[in-house]
Design an enzyme around this catalytic site. Structure first.
Site, short mmCIF file in Angstrom:
data_model
loop_
_atom_site.label_atom_id
_atom_site.label_comp_id
_atom_site.label_asym_id
_atom_site.label_seq_id
_atom_site.Cartn_x
_atom_site.Cartn_y
_atom_site.Cartn_z
N ASP A 23 0.83 -1.19 0.00
CA ASP A 23 0.00 0.00 0.00
C ASP A 23 0.87 1.25 0.00
O ASP A 23 1.41 1.64 1.03
CB ASP A 23 -0.93 0.00 1.22
CG ASP A 23 -1.84 1.22 1.24
OD1 ASP A 23 -2.02 1.83 0.17
OD2 ASP A 23 -2.36 1.56 2.32
N LYS A 49 1.47 7.91 0.70
CA LYS A 49 1.98 7.93 2.07
C LYS A 49 3.36 8.59 2.12
O LYS A 49 4.02 8.77 1.10
CB LYS A 49 2.11 6.49 2.60
CG LYS A 49 0.81 5.73 2.76
CD LYS A 49 1.09 4.32 3.27
CE LYS A 49 -0.18 3.50 3.41
NZ LYS A 49 -1.01 3.98 4.54
N ASP A 53 0.17 -5.08 4.76
CA ASP A 53 -1.23 -4.66 4.64
C ASP A 53 -2.13 -5.77 4.09
O ASP A 53 -3.31 -5.53 3.84
CB ASP A 53 -1.33 -3.42 3.75
CG ASP A 53 -2.43 -2.47 4.21
OD1 ASP A 53 -2.90 -2.62 5.35
OD2 ASP A 53 -2.82 -1.59 3.42
N ASP A 57 -5.96 6.34 -0.04
CA ASP A 57 -5.22 5.61 0.99
C ASP A 57 -6.16 4.91 1.96
O ASP A 57 -5.72 4.35 2.96
CB ASP A 57 -4.28 6.56 1.74
CG ASP A 57 -3.24 5.81 2.57
OD1 ASP A 57 -2.96 4.64 2.25
OD2 ASP A 57 -2.72 6.40 3.53
N GLU A 83 -8.03 2.31 0.97
CA GLU A 83 -8.35 1.34 -0.09
C GLU A 83 -8.83 0.00 0.45
O GLU A 83 -9.53 -0.74 -0.23
CB GLU A 83 -7.14 1.12 -0.99
CG GLU A 83 -6.07 0.17 -0.46
CD GLU A 83 -5.46 0.58 0.87
OE1 GLU A 83 -5.14 -0.31 1.68
OE2 GLU A 83 -5.29 1.79 1.10
N ARG A 108 -10.99 -0.89 2.73
CA ARG A 108 -12.45 -1.04 2.86
C ARG A 108 -13.11 -1.20 1.49
O ARG A 108 -14.18 -1.79 1.39
CB ARG A 108 -13.02 0.16 3.61
CG ARG A 108 -12.96 1.48 2.87
CD ARG A 108 -13.14 2.67 3.79
NE ARG A 108 -12.01 2.81 4.69
CZ ARG A 108 -11.94 3.73 5.66
NH1 ARG A 108 -12.93 4.59 5.82
NH2 ARG A 108 -10.88 3.80 6.43
#
Length: 503
Positions: free
Chosen positions: A274, A281, A292, A351, A353, A355
Site C-alpha cells: 500500500d 503515504k 497490509d 489511501d 483502499e 475497505r
C-alpha cells in the site's frame, strides 16, 4: 514470476510429547512464586537432582542468588551437564492457559539464543499435567521458535530443531496435533506477511494459497483474475488494483464438511503493498506496508486450520488481493465506483483502499448465505491511536456477535476491545453523488470504516469487524511468543470462533 514455493518459508521444529526430558540440549522449567521465595515447577526429580549436584545447591536457591525473576517471561539460563536449563518466570503458582503459552514462548526464544550455530533439542517441562496444558504450552513454544527467514544464498541452520513437551497426561498426543496445526498455519500467515512485496503480490499470493489447500479434504479454491473480476462486476478490487502493473486477484476458499449446518464467512483485506495510491503515504508510513495483507493471510490460514482440524462448520474464506500504487491508470479521489452488487461509492481517499476491496468481498459473501460474517484487516491508523499496538478493535452488529468473538479471542489469548458504531459516524458517510462515501471525518475513523463495511453485509447475518492494524506487525522487540515483524494475529481467534460455532 516467482513460483509459490519460492516465497519465504520458516522451518518448523519437530514436535512430540514424552514422559522425560532425556536427550535434550535445553530443558525449560517454570519459576513461580516471588523473587524472594521462588519455586521451580516442572523438571523430573532425576533432572533436578542432576542439576543441583552440578550447581552445588537447590535450583530455587541458585535462581535467587543469580537474581532470577518470577515475572512472567523473565528467563535465566543455568548449566546442566553438557546442556542448559532455562527457568522462565510465570508469576504466581496458579497458572492460566495464556500464562503458560506466553512463558513457553519466552523460554524457547531464550533457548534459541544459546544455539550458537547449532540446532537444539528443547524439552519443555513446566508441569503440563493435562492434555489442554500440553496444547497451550506447545502452541507458545512453537510460535516462540519463529524467526523471520532471511533471503540469502548462504545456508542457515534453524536454532530449534525439536520441541518435546514433557507430560504423562492421557490424550496429550491429540492435543499436541491441534497445537502443531495451529502453529503451522500461524507460521504460514507470518511468512506471507513478512515476504517482501516484490515477491508476494496478488498473483503469487493467490498461487501460494492454492498450493496450501492442495490435498486438504472437503476444500475447494477459486481464483478470479482481472478478466473474471471485470466480468463479475468487482469494481472496488479493480479500482484499487488499477494503478499497478500487477493485476488484482480474488480468492474464494470453501471448507464444506458433511453434515455442517452453520456457515461462517471470513473476509480478509489482501493489499500486498500500500503506497497510498495518489493520496501517497510518507516514506516512513510506506516502509512496512508489505504487511497490509495481514487480514487475508489470517483468513486463509484460519480456513486451512479449520479444515485440517475437521471442525463441523462450513467456512467460506474470501481474500481480496490488490496492490495500491500511483500511476496514470490509478483511481482518483472523488471517483465514483460501482461495487459488486451495484452499490456506488464516492472515493474520499485513495489511501483508504482496504475497505473498498473488502466491500466487494463482503457483498459477494452474501451469496453463500452465511449465518455469521467476520471481516479482518489492518485497516485504520485511527484504531492504533485508540488502542495502541497490542490490542485490536472489534465492532459488531449486536452484543451477541461481539460476545461470541470476545469469547473466542479470550480462548486464543488475543486481545480485542469492542468499539461502538455511532449514528453520527454513519451520517458522516453521506455522499451527494453516490450511494455512500468511503470515508468521513478524521475523528472516529475506525468506527467510520466499520460503518462503511457494514453496509455491504447481508442484513440477516451476524457480523463482526476486526481491525488488527496495531498487533498484526510488531516493529518493537520480540516478547513472549510474539516475534519481530509479522505476528499472525487473528488466526487463532478465527479458529476458536469456528470451533465454538461447530459445537
Amino acid at each position: 514470476m516467482p513460483t509459490a514455493t519460492s516465497l519465504l518459508s520458516t522451518p518448523r521444529p519437530a514436535l512430540k510429547v514424552s514422559r522425560s526430558a532425556s536427550g535434550a540440549d535445553v530443558v525449560i522449567a517454570a519459576l513461580a512464586g516471588t523473587d524472594d521465595e521462588p519455586s521451580v515447577i516442572g523438571l523430573a526429580p532425576k533432572a533436578v537432582k542432576e542439576a543441583e549436584t552440578g550447581l552445588g545447591a537447590d535450583l530455587a536457591t541458585v535462581a535467587r542468588r543469580l537474581g532470577a525473576s518470577t515475572k512472567l517471561g523473565s528467563t535465566t539460563a543455568l548449566p546442566w551437564g553438557s546442556g542448559s536449563i532455562v527457568l522462565v518466570g510465570v508469576g504466581g503458582e496458579d497458572l492460566d492457559d495464556e500464562t503458560v503459552r506466553r512463558a513457553a514462548g519466552s523460554a524457547v526464544r531464550a533457548a534459541a539464543e544459546l544455539a550458537d550455530g547449532r540446532s537444539l533439542k528443547v524439552s519443555l517441562d513446566m508441569g503440563t499435567t493435562t492434555p489442554e496444558r500440553v496444547r497451550v504450552a506447545a502452541e507458545g513454544a512453537l510460535l516462540g521458535a519463529y524467526r523471520i527467514p532471511r533471503i540469502t544464498g548462504q545456508p542457515s541452520t534453524p536454532a530449534i530443531a525439536s520441541i518435546t513437551v514433557v507430560s504423562q497426561a492421557r490424550g496429550a498426543k491429540d492435543e499436541l496435533r491441534k497445537a502443531e496445526i495451529l502453529a503451522d498455519v500461524v507460521t504460514t500467515a507470518r511468512d506471507w506477511v513478512n515476504t517482501p512485496a516484490n515477491l508476494l503480490y496478488p498473483q503469487t499470493f493467490a498461487a501460494s494459497a492454492v498450493e496450501r489447500f492442495t490435498g486438504i479434504a472437503d476444500t475447494t479454491v477459486d481464483v478470479l483474475d482481472e478478466k473474471a473480476l471485470a466480468d463479475g462486476g468487482y469494481g472496488g478490487i479493480l479500482a484499487v488494483g488499477g494503478g499497478s502493473v500487477r493485476p488484482p486477484r480474488f480468492v474464494r476458499v470453501e471448507y464444506a464438511p458433511a453434515g455442517a449446518t452453520t456457515t461462517l464467512a471470513l473476509v480478509g483485506k489482501g493489499i500486498t503493498f500500500d503506497s497510498g495510491g495518489l493520496d501517497i503515504k510518507t516514506q516512513d508510513g510506506m516502509y512496512t506496508m508489505k504487511c497490509d495483507m495481514g487480514g487475508a493471510a489470517a483468513v486463509l490460514a484460519a480456513v486451512e486450520a479449520i479444515a485440517r482440524l475437521g471442525l463441523g462448520v462450513r467456512v467460506v474464506g474470501y481474500a481480496a488481493m490488490a496492490e495500491n500504487m500511483p500511476s496514470g491508470s490509478a483511481w482518483r479521489p472523488s471517483d465514483v465506483l460501482t461495487m459488486y452488487g451495484g452499490r456506488t461509492v464516492e472515493n474520499a481517499n485513495s489511501d483508504a483502499e482496504g475497505r473498498i476491496v473488502m466491500a466487494d468481498a463482503l457483498a459477494r459473501s452474501a451469496e453463500d448465505r452465511p449465518d455469521m460474517v467476520v471481516d479482518i484487516s489492518t485497516l485504520t491508523g485511527a484504531c492504533m491511536v485508540a488502542l495502541g499496538n497490542t490490542w485490536a478493535g472489534l465492532m459488531a452488529s449486536s452484543t451477541e456477535a461481539a460476545d461470541t468473538l470476545l469469547d473466542a479471542s479470550e480462548a486464543a489469548g488475543e486481545n480485542f476491545w469492542e468499539l461502538p458504531i455511532t449514528d453520527e459516524v454513519r451520517e458522516g458517510l453521506h455522499s451527494d453523488i453516490a450511494d455512500v462515501k468511503s470515508s468521513g471525518a478524521r475523528q472516529g475513523g475506525a468506527m467510520a470504516a466499520a460503518a462503511f463495511l457494514q453496509g455491504f453485509v447481508a442484513p440477516d447475518a451476524d457480523w463482526a469487524h476486526l481491525d488488527i492494524a496495531g498487533p498484526a506487525f510488531n516493529e518493537g522487540k520480540a516478547h513472549d511468543y510474539t516475534p519481530v515483524g509479522a505476528t499472525g494475529f487473528g488466526v487463532r481467534t478465527l479458529v476458536h470462533l469456528a470451533a465454538a460455532l461447530a459445537s
